[in-house]
Design a protein around this motif. Structure first.
Motif, PDB file in Angstrom:
ATOM      1  N   VAL A 152       1.138  -1.673  -0.041  1.00  0.00           N
ATOM      2  CA  VAL A 152      -0.049   0.102  -0.232  1.00  0.00           C
ATOM      3  C   VAL A 152       1.191   1.117   0.364  1.00  0.00           C
ATOM      4  O   VAL A 152      -0.186   2.151   0.181  1.00  0.00           O
ATOM      5  N   LYS A 153       1.515   1.362  -0.141  1.00  0.00           N
ATOM      6  CA  LYS A 153       2.920   1.876  -0.460  1.00  0.00           C
ATOM      7  C   LYS A 153       2.306   3.975  -1.314  1.00  0.00           C
ATOM      8  O   LYS A 153       2.684   4.459  -0.771  1.00  0.00           O
ATOM      9  N   GLU A 154       1.815   3.421  -2.271  1.00  0.00           N
ATOM     10  CA  GLU A 154       1.250   4.463  -3.457  1.00  0.00           C
ATOM     11  C   GLU A 154       0.632   5.002  -2.201  1.00  0.00           C
ATOM     12  O   GLU A 154       0.336   6.539  -3.016  1.00  0.00           O
ATOM     13  N   ASN A 155      -0.527   4.851  -1.541  1.00  0.00           N
ATOM     14  CA  ASN A 155      -1.299   5.344  -0.264  1.00  0.00           C
ATOM     15  C   ASN A 155      -0.960   6.118   0.489  1.00  0.00           C
ATOM     16  O   ASN A 155      -1.767   7.079   0.366  1.00  0.00           O
ATOM     17  N   TYR A 156       0.835   6.375   0.161  1.00  0.00           N
ATOM     18  CA  TYR A 156       0.602   6.798   1.903  1.00  0.00           C
ATOM     19  C   TYR A 156       1.926   8.414   1.113  1.00  0.00           C
ATOM     20  O   TYR A 156       2.723   7.550   0.229  1.00  0.00           O
ATOM     21  N   LYS A 157       2.740   9.196   1.977  1.00  0.00           N
ATOM     22  CA  LYS A 157       3.383   9.861   1.425  1.00  0.00           C
ATOM     23  C   LYS A 157       4.733   9.635   1.428  1.00  0.00           C
ATOM     24  O   LYS A 157       5.148   8.595   2.774  1.00  0.00           O
ATOM     25  N   SER A 158       5.451  10.060   0.700  1.00  0.00           N
ATOM     26  CA  SER A 158       7.062   9.518   0.361  1.00  0.00           C
ATOM     27  C   SER A 158       7.201   9.821   1.414  1.00  0.00           C
ATOM     28  O   SER A 158       8.657   9.504   2.188  1.00  0.00           O
ATOM     29  N   SER A 159       7.699  11.540   1.853  1.00  0.00           N
ATOM     30  CA  SER A 159       8.194  11.535   2.932  1.00  0.00           C
ATOM     31  C   SER A 159       7.279  12.825   4.330  1.00  0.00           C
ATOM     32  O   SER A 159       5.980  13.380   3.273  1.00  0.00           O
ATOM     33  N   THR A 160       7.531  12.385   5.209  1.00  0.00           N
ATOM     34  CA  THR A 160       6.775  13.899   6.214  1.00  0.00           C
ATOM     35  C   THR A 160       6.866  13.998   7.179  1.00  0.00           C
ATOM     36  O   THR A 160       8.540  13.463   7.415  1.00  0.00           O
ATOM     37  N   VAL A 161       6.503  15.083   7.832  1.00  0.00           N
ATOM     38  CA  VAL A 161       7.558  15.591   8.661  1.00  0.00           C
ATOM     39  C   VAL A 161       7.008  15.591  10.583  1.00  0.00           C
ATOM     40  O   VAL A 161       5.859  15.750  10.723  1.00  0.00           O
ATOM     41  N   GLY A 162       6.946  14.944  11.093  1.00  0.00           N
ATOM     42  CA  GLY A 162       6.400  15.522  12.591  1.00  0.00           C
ATOM     43  C   GLY A 162       7.369  15.968  13.541  1.00  0.00           C
ATOM     44  O   GLY A 162       8.916  16.953  13.138  1.00  0.00           O
ATOM     45  N   TYR A 163       7.649  15.776  15.300  1.00  0.00           N
ATOM     46  CA  TYR A 163       8.454  16.671  15.901  1.00  0.00           C
ATOM     47  C   TYR A 163       8.766  15.569  17.244  1.00  0.00           C
ATOM     48  O   TYR A 163       7.616  14.249  16.806  1.00  0.00           O
ATOM     49  N   GLN A 164       9.284  15.615  18.047  1.00  0.00           N
ATOM     50  CA  GLN A 164      10.190  14.704  19.358  1.00  0.00           C
ATOM     51  C   GLN A 164       9.439  15.917  20.423  1.00  0.00           C
ATOM     52  O   GLN A 164      10.859  16.812  20.173  1.00  0.00           O
ATOM     53  N   ALA A 165       9.181  15.455  21.572  1.00  0.00           N
ATOM     54  CA  ALA A 165      10.139  15.828  22.727  1.00  0.00           C
ATOM     55  C   ALA A 165      10.282  14.759  23.279  1.00  0.00           C
ATOM     56  O   ALA A 165       9.795  13.777  24.285  1.00  0.00           O
ATOM     57  N   GLY A 166      11.165  15.384  24.614  1.00  0.00           N
ATOM     58  CA  GLY A 166      11.496  13.892  25.815  1.00  0.00           C
ATOM     59  C   GLY A 166      12.837  14.374  26.377  1.00  0.00           C
ATOM     60  O   GLY A 166      13.196  15.229  26.429  1.00  0.00           O
ATOM     61  N   VAL A 167      12.818  13.362  27.759  1.00  0.00           N
ATOM     62  CA  VAL A 167      14.324  13.604  28.318  1.00  0.00           C
ATOM     63  C   VAL A 167      14.906  12.431  27.867  1.00  0.00           C
ATOM     64  O   VAL A 167      14.835  10.906  27.785  1.00  0.00           O
ATOM     65  N   GLY A 168      16.407  12.755  29.114  1.00  0.00           N
ATOM     66  CA  GLY A 168      17.156  11.587  28.729  1.00  0.00           C
ATOM     67  C   GLY A 168      18.730  11.674  30.112  1.00  0.00           C
ATOM     68  O   GLY A 168      18.234  12.349  30.605  1.00  0.00           O
ATOM     69  N   ILE A 169      18.755  10.610  29.538  1.00  0.00           N
ATOM     70  CA  ILE A 169      20.352  10.100  30.993  1.00  0.00           C
ATOM     71  C   ILE A 169      21.513   9.883  30.341  1.00  0.00           C
ATOM     72  O   ILE A 169      21.197   8.757  29.340  1.00  0.00           O
TER      73      ILE A 169
END
Length: 195
Positions: free
Chosen positions: A134-151
């Motif tokens: 179903v690849k043809e039904n999806y955009k080849s690239s998208t933009v999102g965001y991430q937020a979080g914590v680390g140690i």
């Protein structure tokens, strides 16, 4: 004498650069789900599914801040509950490039940034085992965001991040009806600083 001074300067700059840059492998477990922005009569959002990420990260320490770009292969899954069919699995393989910007607060790191995704494959699978590309039904690239914590514990790098979509992956479900389809996921990542 000039050669000795020049060699000293090169070694000095190289040591500073090494102290400011970390690089290493990274692996993560992800829990992703698809959200439908419109209510559909016969389709509901399914339970979250487990996937994984493998790749590399770099961290550049600046004055009081850090920038952490990553290059990751991502295999994620989502599910939709379709009336009279059951759970339909959506399987995605992508290249993800999050670029985190953050700061340290004691032992913790707080971070946020954009995440760019490039789709390499997409399949749907019905409970009867029917698999469809179903690849043809999806955009080849998208933009999102991430937020979080680390140690950071010595050379070990641990992050917990939430990723959301700024753009839809698809405007319609494969072979079904129109909807704004977005994927969100939780990421639990472990990395190792080689230097």
């Amino acid at each position: 004498m000039k050669k000795l001074i020049m060699m000293f300067l090169v070694l000095f700059v190289a040591n500073i650069a090494k102290a400011q840059l970390s690089l290493g492998p990274r692996a993560a477990l992800i829990s992703s789900s698809v959200s439908l922005e419109e209510d559909l009569a016969n389709i509901k959002e399914g339970d979250a599914q487990i996937g994984y990420q493998l790749g590399i990260f770099a961290r550049i320490n600046l004055i009081g801040l850090f920038v952490q770009p990553e290059l990751l292969f991502t295999s994620s899954k989502s599910a939709l509950d379709v009336t009279n069919v059951g759970d339909v699995s959506l399987n995605f393989n992508k290249i993800d490039v999050p670029v985190m910007v953050g700061m340290k607060l004691g032992p913790l790191r707080l971070q946020v940034g954009p995440s760019f995704s490039f789709l390499s494959s997409a399949e749907s699978e019905t409970p009867a085992g029917v698999i469809e590309d179903v690849k043809e039904n999806y955009k080849s690239s998208t933009v999102g965001y991430q937020a979080g914590v680390g140690i950071d514990i010595s050379k070990l790098v641990i992050d917990l991040k939430y990723e959301g979509s700024l753009s839809a992956y698809a405007d319609a479900l494969p072979g079904w009806m129109e909807t704004d389809q977005r994927v969100s996921q939780w990421v639990l990542a472990v990395g190792f600083k080689l230097f």
